[in-house]
Design a protein around this motif. Structure first.
Motif, PDB file in Angstrom:
ATOM      1  N   VAL A 283      79.236 -41.381   3.861  1.00  7.97           N
ATOM      2  CA  VAL A 283      79.011 -40.192   2.798  1.00  7.97           C
ATOM      3  C   VAL A 283      78.559 -39.104   3.247  1.00  7.97           C
ATOM      4  O   VAL A 283      79.263 -38.050   3.046  1.00  7.97           O
ATOM      5  CB  VAL A 283      78.178 -40.727   1.580  1.00  7.97           C
ATOM      6  N   GLN A 284      77.579 -39.311   4.178  1.00  8.15           N
ATOM      7  CA  GLN A 284      77.029 -37.922   4.689  1.00  8.15           C
ATOM      8  C   GLN A 284      78.256 -37.364   5.619  1.00  8.15           C
ATOM      9  O   GLN A 284      78.422 -35.929   5.802  1.00  8.15           O
ATOM     10  CB  GLN A 284      75.933 -38.103   5.703  1.00  8.15           C
ATOM     11  N   ASP A 285      79.053 -37.889   6.225  1.00  5.87           N
ATOM     12  CA  ASP A 285      80.059 -37.479   7.378  1.00  5.87           C
ATOM     13  C   ASP A 285      81.321 -37.008   6.589  1.00  5.87           C
ATOM     14  O   ASP A 285      82.169 -35.919   6.909  1.00  5.87           O
ATOM     15  CB  ASP A 285      80.563 -38.591   8.309  1.00  5.87           C
ATOM     16  N   ASN A 286      81.634 -37.531   5.359  1.00  7.99           N
ATOM     17  CA  ASN A 286      83.055 -37.285   4.578  1.00  7.99           C
ATOM     18  C   ASN A 286      82.852 -37.036   3.309  1.00  7.99           C
ATOM     19  O   ASN A 286      83.835 -36.689   2.715  1.00  7.99           O
ATOM     20  CB  ASN A 286      83.701 -38.680   4.925  1.00  7.99           C
ATOM     21  N   HIS A 287      81.809 -37.159   2.464  1.00  4.35           N
ATOM     22  CA  HIS A 287      81.807 -37.152   1.069  1.00  4.35           C
ATOM     23  C   HIS A 287      80.822 -36.289   0.317  1.00  4.35           C
ATOM     24  O   HIS A 287      80.409 -36.601  -0.512  1.00  4.35           O
ATOM     25  CB  HIS A 287      81.944 -38.593   0.519  1.00  4.35           C
ATOM     26  N   THR A 288      80.296 -35.235   0.908  1.00  6.82           N
ATOM     27  CA  THR A 288      79.331 -34.284   0.447  1.00  6.82           C
ATOM     28  C   THR A 288      80.205 -33.228  -0.116  1.00  6.82           C
ATOM     29  O   THR A 288      81.216 -32.857   0.227  1.00  6.82           O
ATOM     30  CB  THR A 288      78.365 -33.857   1.557  1.00  6.82           C
ATOM     31  N   TYR A 289      79.182 -32.251  -0.746  1.00  5.98           N
ATOM     32  CA  TYR A 289      79.979 -31.012  -1.333  1.00  5.98           C
ATOM     33  C   TYR A 289      80.384 -29.989  -0.313  1.00  5.98           C
ATOM     34  O   TYR A 289      81.185 -29.321  -0.201  1.00  5.98           O
ATOM     35  CB  TYR A 289      79.307 -30.489  -2.618  1.00  5.98           C
ATOM     36  N   ILE A 290      79.585 -30.179   0.761  1.00  2.35           N
ATOM     37  CA  ILE A 290      79.614 -29.415   1.972  1.00  2.35           C
ATOM     38  C   ILE A 290      80.984 -29.794   2.492  1.00  2.35           C
ATOM     39  O   ILE A 290      81.878 -28.814   3.144  1.00  2.35           O
ATOM     40  CB  ILE A 290      78.546 -29.614   3.167  1.00  2.35           C
ATOM     41  N   LYS A 291      81.506 -30.814   2.721  1.00  2.41           N
ATOM     42  CA  LYS A 291      82.895 -31.414   3.225  1.00  2.41           C
ATOM     43  C   LYS A 291      83.687 -30.841   2.275  1.00  2.41           C
ATOM     44  O   LYS A 291      84.990 -30.673   2.583  1.00  2.41           O
ATOM     45  CB  LYS A 291      82.885 -32.778   3.187  1.00  2.41           C
ATOM     46  N   ARG A 292      83.394 -30.941   0.989  1.00  2.00           N
ATOM     47  CA  ARG A 292      84.650 -30.641  -0.133  1.00  2.00           C
ATOM     48  C   ARG A 292      85.208 -28.985  -0.003  1.00  2.00           C
ATOM     49  O   ARG A 292      86.115 -28.845  -0.160  1.00  2.00           O
ATOM     50  CB  ARG A 292      84.006 -30.934  -1.475  1.00  2.00           C
ATOM     51  N   ILE A 293      83.996 -28.303   0.022  1.00  2.00           N
ATOM     52  CA  ILE A 293      84.276 -26.923   0.430  1.00  2.00           C
ATOM     53  C   ILE A 293      85.152 -26.589   1.608  1.00  2.00           C
ATOM     54  O   ILE A 293      86.250 -25.604   1.863  1.00  2.00           O
ATOM     55  CB  ILE A 293      83.171 -25.795   0.289  1.00  2.00           C
ATOM     56  N   GLN A 294      84.968 -27.461   2.921  1.00  2.00           N
ATOM     57  CA  GLN A 294      85.768 -27.392   3.784  1.00  2.00           C
ATOM     58  C   GLN A 294      87.071 -27.903   3.618  1.00  2.00           C
ATOM     59  O   GLN A 294      88.013 -27.256   4.123  1.00  2.00           O
ATOM     60  CB  GLN A 294      85.168 -28.236   5.169  1.00  2.00           C
ATOM     61  N   GLN A 295      87.084 -28.801   3.002  1.00  2.00           N
ATOM     62  CA  GLN A 295      88.642 -29.178   2.432  1.00  2.00           C
ATOM     63  C   GLN A 295      89.531 -27.874   1.494  1.00  2.00           C
ATOM     64  O   GLN A 295      90.400 -27.783   1.845  1.00  2.00           O
ATOM     65  CB  GLN A 295      88.572 -30.374   1.703  1.00  2.00           C
TER      66      GLN A 295
END
Length: 299
Positions: A283-295
């Motif tokens: 979750v930390q590597d792939n499924h945080t809101y930080i990761k979502r804005i990168q997407q």
């Protein structure tokens, strides 16, 4: 870069979703400006815009503002939804055919939704990207505390979506789990704080999750609790949900309330340390809101 995003005083789960995104954009170095109404957005300066389609009121003016942004990330709802839900206002797209056509023509606008964006549901929109919900790794900072340790936990609300289907589904699951005589921490509509929720999930052995009827049927909107449960508890048993399974293929999924109770019994005495660590890291590597804005920024 300046980014406009709606204020976090919206209702229900949207409040937490919006707060997760706001903090993630701030973390990425954006100058985040919040608005109550999209008409407050200052179009005289260079900016990007994150807007929730369901909250836009003045459509003509809003579409003009969306067209002027350097980049617009516009959350859109399906314009066609299966019965019986599609007959209810809560599942009806509020954007007119004219405005859909206009928005589809904008090169600066990225359309997205939380779920599996099946074309039969979003048939009049241009490409709608699937950006699932996520874990707010900034707000949720748990502490080790045995006071919050339960065998099985659940934190959430009845979440009446207009047809009030979920309450009955949840009661059936809780009824079966109650028979197990375990230490259960079920906090329904209790309004507990973010810190208390984080501590309950982190210190408990098994977290459970239950989805609404329409999400099971359509595969849309895998709820935020999945990401909090796996990001904090590290071990979750959920009801069956195809979109959840595509994101987390190793999560145990129960077809019925009785099966969920059986899965709890199967796992309650196991050493779950390793799988909890793996799930939390995933979750930390792939499924945080930080990761979502990168997407979003890569679209």
């Amino acid at each position: 870069m300046k980014l406009y995003i709606q204020k976090t005083n919206v209702h229900g789960a949207w409040k937490w979703i919006n707060e997760g995104y706001r903090k993630a954009w701030l973390n990425a170095g954006y100058d985040v400006q919040e608005y109550n109404d999209i008409l407050e957005v200052n179009t005289s300066e260079e900016y990007s815009l994150m807007a929730w389609e369901y909250d836009i009121k003045n459509r003509d003016a809003a579409v003009d503002i969306i067209s002027q942004a350097k980049k617009s990330f516009l959350y859109v709802q399906p314009n066609k939804f299966p019965a019986p839900w599609g007959n209810h206002p809560n599942w009806q797209c509020s954007v007119s055919d004219k405005h859909i056509e206009q928005i589809n023509s904008f090169d600066n606008t990225v359309l997205w939704n939380f779920g599996d964006c099946k074309k039969e549901y979003f048939c009049d929109w241009k490409k709608v990207h699937s950006i699932p919900l996520a874990f707010d790794s900034i707000s949720y900072q748990p502490t080790l505390n045995n006071k919050y340790a339960f065998d099985v936990c659940f934190v959430g609300g009845w979440a009446d979506n207009g047809m009030n289907e979920k309450k009955n589904i949840m009661i059936k699951h809780f009824h079966e789990i109650k028979k197990l005589n375990l230490k259960c921490g079920f906090f329904i509509n209790k309004g507990i704080s973010v810190q208390q929720e984080a501590n309950v999930l982190f210190n408990s052995k098994i977290a459970i999750n239950i989805h609404d009827a329409y999400t099971r049927k359509t595969g849309c909107n895998c709820n935020e609790r999945n990401f909090k449960s796996l990001g904090l508890s590290g071990f979750m048993i959920s009801d069956k949900h195809d979109f959840l399974q595509s994101l987390f293929p190793d999560v145990p999924l129960a077809e019925t309330p009785k099966k969920m109770a059986e899965m709890i019994v199967e796992n309650i005495n196991k050493d779950l340390t390793e799988i909890k660590a793996q799930n939390r890291q995933n979750v930390q590597d792939n499924h945080t809101y930080i990761k979502r804005i990168q997407q979003l920024l890569e679209l």
